[in-house]
Design an enzyme around this catalytic site. Structure first.
Site, PDB file in Angstrom:
ATOM      1  N   HIS A   1      14.119  17.427  17.212  1.00  0.00           N
ATOM      2  CA  HIS A   1      14.611  16.258  16.471  1.00  0.00           C
ATOM      3  C   HIS A   1      16.009  16.433  15.869  1.00  0.00           C
ATOM      4  O   HIS A   1      16.562  15.492  15.331  1.00  0.00           O
ATOM      5  CB  HIS A   1      13.652  15.908  15.332  1.00  0.00           C
ATOM      6  CG  HIS A   1      13.766  16.828  14.158  1.00  0.00           C
ATOM      7  ND1 HIS A   1      13.075  18.001  14.080  1.00  0.00           N
ATOM      8  CD2 HIS A   1      14.527  16.756  13.041  1.00  0.00           C
ATOM      9  CE1 HIS A   1      13.399  18.613  12.956  1.00  0.00           C
ATOM     10  NE2 HIS A   1      14.272  17.892  12.302  1.00  0.00           N
TER      11      HIS A   1
HETATM   12  C1  UD1 Z   1      15.642  14.804   8.451  1.00  0.00           C
HETATM   13  C2  UD1 Z   1      16.499  15.905   7.785  1.00  0.00           C
HETATM   14  C3  UD1 Z   1      16.200  17.253   8.439  1.00  0.00           C
HETATM   15  C4  UD1 Z   1      14.702  17.532   8.496  1.00  0.00           C
HETATM   16  C5  UD1 Z   1      14.020  16.343   9.196  1.00  0.00           C
HETATM   17  C6  UD1 Z   1      12.527  16.509   9.350  1.00  0.00           C
HETATM   18  C7  UD1 Z   1      18.674  15.124   6.927  1.00  0.00           C
HETATM   19  C8  UD1 Z   1      20.144  15.100   7.158  1.00  0.00           C
HETATM   20  N1  UD1 Z   1      17.925  15.637   7.938  1.00  0.00           N
HETATM   21  O1  UD1 Z   1      16.082  14.616   9.769  1.00  0.00           O
HETATM   22  O2  UD1 Z   1      16.831  18.264   7.664  1.00  0.00           O
HETATM   23  O3  UD1 Z   1      14.452  18.719   9.225  1.00  0.00           O
HETATM   24  O4  UD1 Z   1      14.289  15.171   8.457  1.00  0.00           O
HETATM   25  O5  UD1 Z   1      11.958  15.515  10.151  1.00  0.00           O
HETATM   26  O6  UD1 Z   1      18.223  14.665   5.889  1.00  0.00           O
HETATM   27  N2  UD1 Z   1      12.787   7.499  11.398  1.00  0.00           N
HETATM   28  C9  UD1 Z   1      11.734   6.663  11.682  1.00  0.00           C
HETATM   29  N3  UD1 Z   1      10.559   6.859  11.029  1.00  0.00           N
HETATM   30  C10 UD1 Z   1      10.401   7.827  10.077  1.00  0.00           C
HETATM   31  C11 UD1 Z   1      11.485   8.687   9.811  1.00  0.00           C
HETATM   32  C12 UD1 Z   1      12.670   8.502  10.492  1.00  0.00           C
HETATM   33  O7  UD1 Z   1      11.822   5.772  12.525  1.00  0.00           O
HETATM   34  O8  UD1 Z   1       9.329   7.933   9.482  1.00  0.00           O
HETATM   35  C13 UD1 Z   1      14.072   7.294  12.061  1.00  0.00           C
HETATM   36  C14 UD1 Z   1      15.174   6.950  11.060  1.00  0.00           C
HETATM   37  O9  UD1 Z   1      15.200   5.609  10.759  1.00  0.00           O
HETATM   38  C15 UD1 Z   1      16.416   7.437  11.751  1.00  0.00           C
HETATM   39  C16 UD1 Z   1      15.912   8.629  12.552  1.00  0.00           C
HETATM   40  O10 UD1 Z   1      14.495   8.490  12.662  1.00  0.00           O
HETATM   41  O11 UD1 Z   1      16.891   6.459  12.649  1.00  0.00           O
HETATM   42  C17 UD1 Z   1      16.275   9.945  11.900  1.00  0.00           C
HETATM   43  O12 UD1 Z   1      15.744  10.029  10.584  1.00  0.00           O
HETATM   44  P1  UD1 Z   1      16.572  10.758   9.413  1.00  0.00           P
HETATM   45  O13 UD1 Z   1      15.843  10.605   8.176  1.00  0.00           O
HETATM   46  O14 UD1 Z   1      17.982  10.306   9.502  1.00  0.00           O
HETATM   47  O15 UD1 Z   1      16.655  12.264   9.817  1.00  0.00           O
HETATM   48  P2  UD1 Z   1      15.687  13.276  10.550  1.00  0.00           P
HETATM   49  O16 UD1 Z   1      16.150  13.450  11.919  1.00  0.00           O
HETATM   50  O17 UD1 Z   1      14.263  12.949  10.362  1.00  0.00           O
END
Ligand code: UD1
Length: 358
Positions: A203
């Site tokens: 991820h």
């Molecule tokens: C975040 C953390 C990372 C951690 C990871 C665990 C930062 C910069 N990164 O990354 O350190 O290891 O979480 O998972 O804070 N999304 C969904 N549903 C959810 C969660 C996320 O659809 O429940 C989508 C978001 O809308 C976004 C993407 O996934 O488009 C990424 O989510 P984001 O919170 O930006 O970062 P992670 O990749 O999860």
């Protein structure tokens, strides 16, 4: 002692589960749990609160699906209001996410001491948002709870010995969680699995946002999948990117799993491949070799002890590491690298002593 704790992303729920349980078992600690909303899908958030019996957050800021600046900014604003309202004695933040830096920054500006759990870790890759978050959070923390000797050494090299803060080695709260929930996972998991598969998670932005890297990793995994099933609980970020890049995959893809299912996956897999920080350690806790799909790791002691190989996104390196580890039987690793389940107790003891000075 009134502690405000900030959580927002999946790994923070696991860490909070261990420490909130310890807080609840002690006299005189009131925890004000704040969920920033960063992770919001039921299988990325709610499932952890239910399964791990984490207290319900008193507040949910519902900030998610934004760019780094907007996300961190809105969290900062929301947390500042909550600090003004609740006046906690200390702010507790975990790890390296946007929720972490927002909580630390809001607190330090209002002169609420910041305690950082999982301090001192470094990948030495400033392109990772997590590296920026953890360095900045460490610098504005009053107490730095380090999981490992390597974390202590990193801080020392950066001059923290001369800063006005306390650096304390406490062990890793993720080991506390793994030991506690491993007792319950068999009855509580919903998965029915034949042992011997490869467990993979993916991820990190550095892999998902670069189509060439993602394609190279998926191609290597598919070639492994021909001889050994690769099970991939897929993060929403990666799912979206695979769709955007028009990539179909033959891997065994499942939705993100809760903690009990993850423990069962760890117990039954033959090996782990991941770009997650937490899963590298969890592989170790359950005696499995780990291939790290990144160019660096913060958990250098795992590499030094030969149970983790850092291979990046290079297909040949991934396959070589897979063959190497396949030829070695997995075994229970008899090494104490992360405190053997004592981190939550150590942190709570220290916090009580620290706040008694105020
Ligand atoms: C975040 C953390 C990372 C951690 C990871 C665990 C930062 C910069 N990164 O990354 O350190 O290891 O979480 O998972 O804070 N999304 C969904 N549903 C959810 C969660 C996320 O659809 O429940 C989508 C978001 O809308 C976004 C993407 O996934 O488009 C990424 O989510 P984001 O919170 O930006 O970062 P992670 O990749 O999860």
């Amino acid at each position: 002692m009134r502690v405000m704790t900030i959580v927002g992303a999946r790994p923070q729920f696991v860490k909070a589960a261990a420490l909130s349980r310890e807080f609840a078992s002690r006299e005189g600690i009131e925890e004000i749990l704040v969920h920033t909303g960063q992770h919001f899908d039921a299988n990325m958030s709610e499932v952890f609160f239910t399964e791990m019996e984490i207290p319900r957050p008193k507040y949910n800021l519902d900030v998610h699906s934004l760019g780094h600046g907007a996300m961190t900014g809105r969290m900062l604003e929301g947390i500042e209001d909550l600090i003004e309202k609740e006046r906690p004695d200390v702010m507790l933040v975990y790890g390296d996410t946007n929720s972490t830096i927002a909580g630390a920054l809001a607190a330090t500006k209002l002169h609420v001491p910041v305690c950082h759990v999982e301090a001192g870790l470094r990948s030495f890759n400033m392109k990772m948002p997590e590296e920026v978050n953890r360095i900045l959070t460490d610098r504005i923390s009053d107490v730095l709870y380090c999981p490992t000797d390597a974390a202590i050494a990193n801080l020392s090299k950066e001059g923290f010995d001369g800063f006005d803060c306390e650096v304390v080695k406490v062990g890793d709260v993720m080991q506390d969680a793994a030991l506690f929930y491993a007792q319950k996972s068999k009855e509580r998991s919903t998965l029915n699995l034949e042992p011997g598969f490869v467990l993979c998670t993916l991820h990190r932005a550095e892999n998902t946002d670069d189509p060439a890297r993602l394609k190279s990793i998926v191609a290597a995994l598919e070639s492994i999948h021909e001889e050994s099933e690769v099970i991939l609980p897929l993060h929403p970020r990666t799912k979206k990117k695979l769709e955007d890049y028009g990539m179909n995959s033959s891997l065994h893809i499942i939705d993100p799993v809760g903690y009990f299912d993850m423990i069962e996956l760890l117990k039954k897999c033959k090996m782990v491949m991941t770009d997650s920080g937490g899963l590298q350690k969890e592989a170790f806790f359950f005696g499995k070799y780990c291939i790290t799909l990144r160019d660096q790791t913060e958990w250098v002691e795992l590499v030094q002890h030969g149970v983790n190989r850092v291979v990046g996104a290079d297909g040949d390196k991934i396959l070589n590491a897979y063959r190497k580890f396949s030829s070695r039987p997995s075994s229970k690793f008899e090494l104490n690298l992360y405190g053997q389940g004592s981190a939550s107790k150590n942190i709570t003891d220290h916090l009580l002593q620290f706040t008694s000075k105020y």
